[in-house]
Structures are given as C-alpha cells and as structure tokens.
Write an enzyme that holds these catalytic residues in place. Structure first.
Site, PDB file in Angstrom:
ATOM      1  N   ASN A  52       0.864  -1.186   0.000  1.00  0.00           N
ATOM      2  CA  ASN A  52       0.000   0.000   0.000  1.00  0.00           C
ATOM      3  C   ASN A  52       0.900   1.235   0.000  1.00  0.00           C
ATOM      4  O   ASN A  52       1.469   1.591   1.030  1.00  0.00           O
ATOM      5  CB  ASN A  52      -0.913  -0.024   1.239  1.00  0.00           C
ATOM      6  CG  ASN A  52      -1.804   1.195   1.312  1.00  0.00           C
ATOM      7  OD1 ASN A  52      -1.421   2.299   0.922  1.00  0.00           O
ATOM      8  ND2 ASN A  52      -3.018   1.003   1.811  1.00  0.00           N
ATOM      9  N   GLN A 107       5.153   5.303   6.464  1.00  0.00           N
ATOM     10  CA  GLN A 107       6.190   4.659   7.274  1.00  0.00           C
ATOM     11  C   GLN A 107       7.552   5.292   7.012  1.00  0.00           C
ATOM     12  O   GLN A 107       8.341   5.521   7.926  1.00  0.00           O
ATOM     13  CB  GLN A 107       6.251   3.156   6.978  1.00  0.00           C
ATOM     14  CG  GLN A 107       5.086   2.365   7.532  1.00  0.00           C
ATOM     15  CD  GLN A 107       5.082   2.378   9.050  1.00  0.00           C
ATOM     16  OE1 GLN A 107       4.390   3.171   9.678  1.00  0.00           O
ATOM     17  NE2 GLN A 107       5.871   1.536   9.660  1.00  0.00           N
ATOM     18  N   GLU A 118      11.241   0.447   9.671  1.00  0.00           N
ATOM     19  CA  GLU A 118      12.366   1.029  10.400  1.00  0.00           C
ATOM     20  C   GLU A 118      13.434   1.647   9.520  1.00  0.00           C
ATOM     21  O   GLU A 118      14.270   2.414   9.997  1.00  0.00           O
ATOM     22  CB  GLU A 118      12.980  -0.047  11.319  1.00  0.00           C
ATOM     23  CG  GLU A 118      12.019  -0.448  12.414  1.00  0.00           C
ATOM     24  CD  GLU A 118      12.421  -1.715  13.145  1.00  0.00           C
ATOM     25  OE1 GLU A 118      12.976  -1.599  14.226  1.00  0.00           O
ATOM     26  OE2 GLU A 118      12.164  -2.817  12.637  1.00  0.00           O
TER      27      GLU A 118
HETATM   28 MO1  MOS Z   1      10.899  -2.753  16.378  1.00  0.00          MO
HETATM   29  S1  MOS Z   1      12.406  -1.922  17.459  1.00  0.00           S
HETATM   30  O1  MOS Z   1      11.487  -4.292  16.060  1.00  0.00           O
HETATM   31  O2  MOS Z   1       9.456  -2.646  17.199  1.00  0.00           O
END
Ligand code: MOS
Length: 752
Positions: free
Chosen positions: A643, A650, A717
C-alpha cells in the site's frame, strides 16, 4: 479485480487488485472519532485502579515503606509490596531464552535501576491510588550508582541484538589500513534514548478463576501469552489478550514488561479487575530504552577512493542484571564493499533498566556513525560523497559474500539525488548561504535494514454467499497493518476488499508473529496469502473434480480466482462463482490455514535487505548554531509495496525519527543518582511539525523473488537509518564543523 493464479509461476507476478492500492487506513474513522479502544479505555465492572511507586535510587534496597499511611488514605484497597505480593510460578529472573527479559515484579526488596517498581497501590479511584503511592515515602539503603560508559569493566558479549555474534570479520583489517593511502579514525557517540510511544504501557487485567483476560498493548501477543502463563503457572490458552490498537510501540511493547505483570498480580491480590497505566516518567526505566553507544570507526581508502579496510567497534552499556546489547556495528556488514571488514562490540554493566529493541535497533545508531565516517572519508579523498559511495557499492553482501536477493540501491541514489538536486552541491563546506544569511549545507546517507521474517499463522474462510473471513492476531501499532494485511487477504481469496471480513487484534486468533523487526507485513502477509491459497485450492478441487462444473477437468494449475469466481486459465469464458461451487457441493464454508516464515534455503543463499538513500538540507544560524532541517528527500526500495500510501507514511515517520536522532533525542542521566533527569516530553525532545517543513519519500520499484512469495521486505524502520547521518553530514557541509556526538545541539556546534 483481485486475482490469484494457482500455477507454479513465481508468485511475485501474482499482483492482485487490492495489493498495491493506495488505500487510506481502514480503522481511520474509528481512530479519528475516538471509537477505537486502546487498552486503558477499558473499564470492566468492579474495576479498581493501580498506581506504581517507583524507586528514586538506581541501586540498593528498599528498607522501609509507610504502608500504613497509604492504606489509611480514603479509597485505598491494598498496598502490594514484596511482603504480600502474590508469589509467582517462575522466578522472574529466570531466562529460558534470549527473548525473555528479567523482570522486577516485587519478589524482593532490591533496587536495580531508577524508576524500578517498588510497590503498587490499588484504590477505588486513580486519584486515591496515586496519592497512596505518594504516601509510601520509601527509605533506601543506597549503593553508588554505576552510570555512563566509562569506569566499568568491559566485556565482550556473547551475542548482540537478537543473537548475532558480537564480533565478525573478513579479510585483514590491519593490513588494509596499513596499505591505505588515506586513513581516518573517528569516534562517534550516541545517547541513551527512550521509545516514548504516545500510548503509555497500560493494562486492564481481570481474573476469572485461573483464566485471565487482559487489555494491554502488545507487539507480540503469543510471546506475551507464554510469558504470562509461565509466571502465573497457567496454560497459555487461559490468557486472553486483546490488543487491537497500539498507540505506538517502537519495540518497547515487543516483550511484556514488569509493570504489565504487576497489573495482573494486583488484580489477583484484590480479587477485582485492575487497571494500571504508567505515568510518562515511569516509562524511563522498566520498559526498555536504547543504550548509549561510543563507536570507533577506522577506515582506509586507496587513491581511487576505494575502501581498503573498514573497522567498526562499538562500546555500549547494558543493565547490571540482564543482557541486551545494541547491535550497532552490524550495519557495516551490509553496506559497503571492502576487502577487509571487522565489526565488534563490547559492553559495560550499569545500573539502568535493561535496554531493548528500539526503532531500527543497531542500524539507527550504527548507520549514524558509519554514514558520518563515510562522509569524512569521502572528504579526505576529495570526492563527492555520492561518488564515493558508488565507488564502494557492494554488489554482494560484503561480509558473507552472498548475493543480494534484490538491491535497487543504485536507483535509490539516482532518483533521490535527482529529486534533491544533489549535482549542484559544492564539494567544500561552508559555501552556501540563504537570503537571510543562514549557512546552508547538503548531506546524504545510505539507509539499510535487513528483510526479516518471524513466524506467523492465519485462518481464512470462504462462506457460501461468496464472502470471506480472514483472521489472525495481528498488531496495528499505527503502521497500517490492518489495512495492508486486509489488502493481502482480499487478493489471497480472490475477492474485493469489501467482500471480506478482516478480524484481528486478539490472542485467541492464530498467532500472527511479532510486529517488530519491520517483519510484520511479510510474516503475517505470507500467512494470510497461504491461508487464502489453501481455501482456493480446496474450492478448485470441488469444481474441477465435478462433471457438472464448467471447470471440470481444468485441474488446479489451470484455475484463476478473481472477483469471487474461478476461471479456467486456458479459457476464461469458462467460469463459476464461489457461491455456485459451494452450494452445489452442499458446503457452507471452506476453511484454510497458512503460515508465514522465512525459507531457510533462500536465507542461506541470499543477503536480504531493504535499501535507501536520504538527502538532507539544513540551515544553520552562523551566530547561534541553531540547526533547522529544511528539506529531506528519501528514496527507498523494499520489494513489493502493498500500500503505497501506508508505506510512504512509514518512510516519512522513519525519516522524522532520523531528524529526532540527529538533532533532538537524548536521555540525560544524573551521574550521582543514576536517574534520567529529563523523563518527560517537555525536556526529552522529539520533532514537531515545525521541525520537518519539507519531507518527501520516493518509492523505488524493486522486485524480489527470494525474500518470500509476495516479494515483501520491511518498511517500518529503514527510514530512521541513513537519515541521522545525512543530517550530520549536512551540518558539516553548512558549517565546516564536524559534530561527532549526537544529538547535534547548538552547544556542541559552537564548541564541538
Ligand atoms: Mo521494532 S524496534 O522491532 O518494534
């Protein structure tokens, strides 16, 4: 229309019509109207309120608590201390596997860190509980707190992060450095940081005999279930966790914390449901943090600007009683080609709560150091930082020698640089000013994060009316999992999104695995994909084996599921609706199951990472040293984009955390007491809107046929990696001053 082709063709080409759509958050209305219920919103009948009392010392013993004063306070029901706390079935200091953290849950009078829980007061109202906790007036036997990275015995940890070796190398680093025509040795420092999710850790716990129902935010319900069951000596299935929404986790809700266990103990003690919510300040201790690091980078390069050696040594801290070591050097395995690479970690034990996974654990602080050092080496080599990175581009993963499952980093560099206007960057620092006289600088950093999968399971059901159900205990902690996973679910069943019911958020559903390591969409998504495919295969059997069906004889390999119908692959004029197939077969439902987990053979053969390139512009006040990030452009490649709307969000969020890392966040510890002095969101700074005026994320196309059948890597991340380095490099480019201590605050810029 959604489509799932049951053939042997590589699955990454099976892009249905829901996967890839930029849908908005499916639970958005619930959240914006306040209808979404977070853990602390629950009020079961008869519920009492618990408040924690926490230690103001970092090491020693509690010798006295004024329990009588607390008990006498109107409304107070009970005061839980080590004297009367329910005994547990398992020593909370036992560590049966690396993901089981030692917990301080009132089993003794020891204090191992500041803000450690030392008592719980339960009352009819939150006010009474809070006041009762304040009346405890603890007295301590205090030992000197061990604080900071220096002056303690260092040790080489057994493992770092989630179990990587502390030391890894290939080639001869010392020989590589000796042969280099240019060398740098630099030391970068990153501070302790706290997750600071908006939603504090909270629990509402209700016992019914030996059955426990809890509302609590969790990034891993099955893990939590097992941990709780072990501590209380009950079956995991007797623990019912509801965790539909998290107000952020960032790793701190990956493992159940001591305070959450204390809420359950308090409920058992008073025989009523109990709610326990941490105060903001209480989150600076018992629920994890990112440890400080000191990172020594030694780089050598030849006349052409090619690395001859890369050594990344990390000195960090863990708690006095448990083991988690920030894996900050591992980023250097993955990013730049060098004939010799060595990464190593050592740690000290200090009086702090145990550190934990936090927002790109390892890669975030590690890439801040590595990307700064690469920038310094590029400058020493007289090269543009992008040209230097391209000269050291890794075509295979440097330390393992494995090929990448996919790597569109060149395209990230190209598209990011183009969008940013990087080619106009002067090589020397301190060359640009804006109309107001501010120093302007441009910097860049490479982003990377491993493409991980845990293990997850899902169940799919097709109903006779042609609608579907897909269910698994997935975690929406704000990242949009419920939307992205529902999209995968729709395609897996060959149904439009509106025809499926997506059920999630409780531990009674199949275990969806951990929402962490940027692995949730891949793990849970593959479980869903498998469950849907299982259903469709059973459905196809019913049709293709029945002479009354237009699909008779087509065989599994020749059927396509799309829009609630099965089609012959070789003749799409022949088709039949799911409802017709089911009703002719006299079936009300078809149920299927699927699992998502990494393929060990693929993982052994390929290096799997997402990549990106981040470009930053900063403006620095030449007199006061105030830094503003005025532009950020990130270009990221992470396989299939389920998406684009959620994924962009993110990336932007990750880059904002990168701004935070570079300029804002730091826990300041009082050297005398071992207490965090800025344990609140007024003094512990995170970026606000004014700190990120212009930020863009480019979604670079990448197909990966090895990571998993859907081609999904993680996106949660990676945005924080590369960004902090890019900003640090931009600050240097603006000012000519290299600050090697994060965050880059104005005092450090004026006196580095
Ligand atoms: Mo992440 S630090 O693996 O929630």
């Amino acid at each position: 229309m959604p489509e799932i082709a049951l053939t042997q063709a590589p699955a990454h080409v099976r892009m249905g019509s829901s996967i890839g759509q930029p849908l908005t958050r499916r639970e958005g209305v619930l959240k914006t109207t306040g209808a979404a219920r977070y853990a602390a919103d629950h009020h079961p009948p008869g519920m009492a309120y618990a408040a924690l009392a926490v230690s103001s010392i970092a090491r020693g013993r509690v010798v006295a608590l004024d329990v009588a004063a607390a008990k006498d306070h109107p409304g107070v029901i009970a005061v839980m201390t080590p004297a009367n706390a329910p005994k547990l079935a398992l020593d909370p200091d036992a560590k049966l596997h690396p993901f089981m953290f030692r917990l301080d849950v009132l089993q003794n009078d020891k204090v191992r860190y500041a803000n450690q829980p030392i008592a719980v007061v339960v009352a009819d109202t939150l006010e009474a509980a809070t006041e009762g906790a304040a009346l405890l007036a603890p007295r301590y036997e205090t030992e000197p707190a061990r604080v900071g990275l220096d002056g303690h015995e260092r040790f080489a940890p057994q493992a770092v992060g989630a179990g990587r070796p502390a030391e890894e190398s290939h080639g001869d680093v010392e020989a590589g450095l000796a042969s280099a025509s240019r060398r740098i040795e630099t030391v970068y420092e990153t501070p302790g940081q706290y997750h600071n999710a908006m939603e504090p850790h909270a629990i509402v716990a209700a016992w019914d005999g030996d059955t426990l129902t809890i509302d609590t935010p969790s990034q891993g319900m099955a893990f939590a279930q097992d941990r709780i069951a072990g501590l209380f000596g009950i079956e995991p299935t007797a623990v019912h966790i509801r965790s539909p929404f998290l107000g952020g986790g960032f790793g701190s809700k990956g493992l159940i914390s001591g305070p959450q266990i204390l809420g359950i103990m308090a409920a058992r003690l008073v025989g009523r449901p109990v709610k326990l919510v941490l105060q903001r300040a209480q989150m600076y201790g018992p629920v994890g943090h990112r440890a400080p690091t000191r990172q020594t980078m030694r780089l050598g390069a030849d006349d052409q600007g090619r690395l001859t050696a890369l050594s990344h040594h990390v000195h960090t801290a863990t708690s006095a009683f448990d083991d988690f070591v920030e894996p900050a050097a591992t980023v250097s395995h993955a990013l730049y080609a060098s004939p010799a690479i060595r990464t190593s970690h050592e740690a000290v034990r200090i009086d702090t709560g145990t550190p934990l996974f936090m927002r790109a654990p390892g890669e975030a602080p590690g890439s801040a150091a590595l990307e700064s050092a690469i920038d310094e080496m590029a400058h020493a080599s007289g090269m543009d930082p992008l040209r230097f990175r391209l000269a050291n581009y890794a075509d295979v993963e440097p330390i393992s020698g494995n090929p990448f499952s996919s790597k569109a980093l060149r395209q990230c560099y190209e598209q990011g640089a183009e969008r940013f206007g990087w080619s106009r960057r002067p090589l020397a620092p301190r060359q640009m000013r804006d109309e107001a006289g501010m120093l302007v600088g441009w910097g860049m950093g490479t982003a990377t994060f491993p493409a991980i999968m845990f293990e997850g399971h899902a169940r799919a059901v097709l109903r006779r009316d042609g609608t579907g159900i897909v269910e698994l205990g997935a975690h929406d902690m704000g990242q949009g999992a419920w939307t992205a996973l529902a999209q995968i679910a729709a395609d897996s069943l060959g149904l439009d999104l509106g025809r499926i019911e997506f059920r999630s958020g409780t531990s009674d559903l199949p275990d969806a695995g951990i929402a962490g390591g940027s692995a949730h969409t891949a793990t849970a998504g593959m479980a869903i994909h498998g469950a849907g495919a299982d259903v469709i295969a059973r459905l196809a059997d019913l049709a293709t084996g029945d002479s009354r069906s237009p699909l008779f004889g087509a065989g599994n390999a020749g059927v396509i599921a799309r829009g609630g119908r099965l089609f012959r692959r070789d003749n799409e004029a022949a088709s039949e609706s799911y409802a017709d197939i089911l009703s002719r077969a006299g079936r009300d439902v078809i149920e299927g199951h699927g699992s998502g987990r990494v393929d060990p053979a693929a993982q052994a053969a390929y290096a799997m990472h997402a990549h990106g390139a981040v470009f930053a512009e900063v403006k620095v006040d030449p007199d006061f040293g105030q830094v503003r990030v005025t532009r950020l452009v990130g270009a990221f490649a992470a396989g299939t984009i389920v998406n684009p709307h959620m994924v962009r969000s993110q990336y932007l969020g990750g880059m904002i955390w990168g701004v935070s890392f570079a300029l804002h966040e730091q826990a300041v510890t009082d050297r005398r007491s071992g207490r965090v002095m800025n344990a609140n969101l007024a003094d512990y700074h995170v970026p606000v809107n004014a700190d990120v005026p212009s930020i863009e994320a480019i979604l670079v196309e990448e197909r990966d046929i090895h990571v998993n059948a859907l081609g999904i890597k993680g996106v949660g991340e990676i945005g924080v990696t590369g960004t902090a380095g890019a900003i640090a490099n931009a600050v240097w480019h603006a000012t000519g001053v290299r600050v090697r201590s994060f965050p880059i605050t104005l005092d450090r810029l004026i006196e580095p």
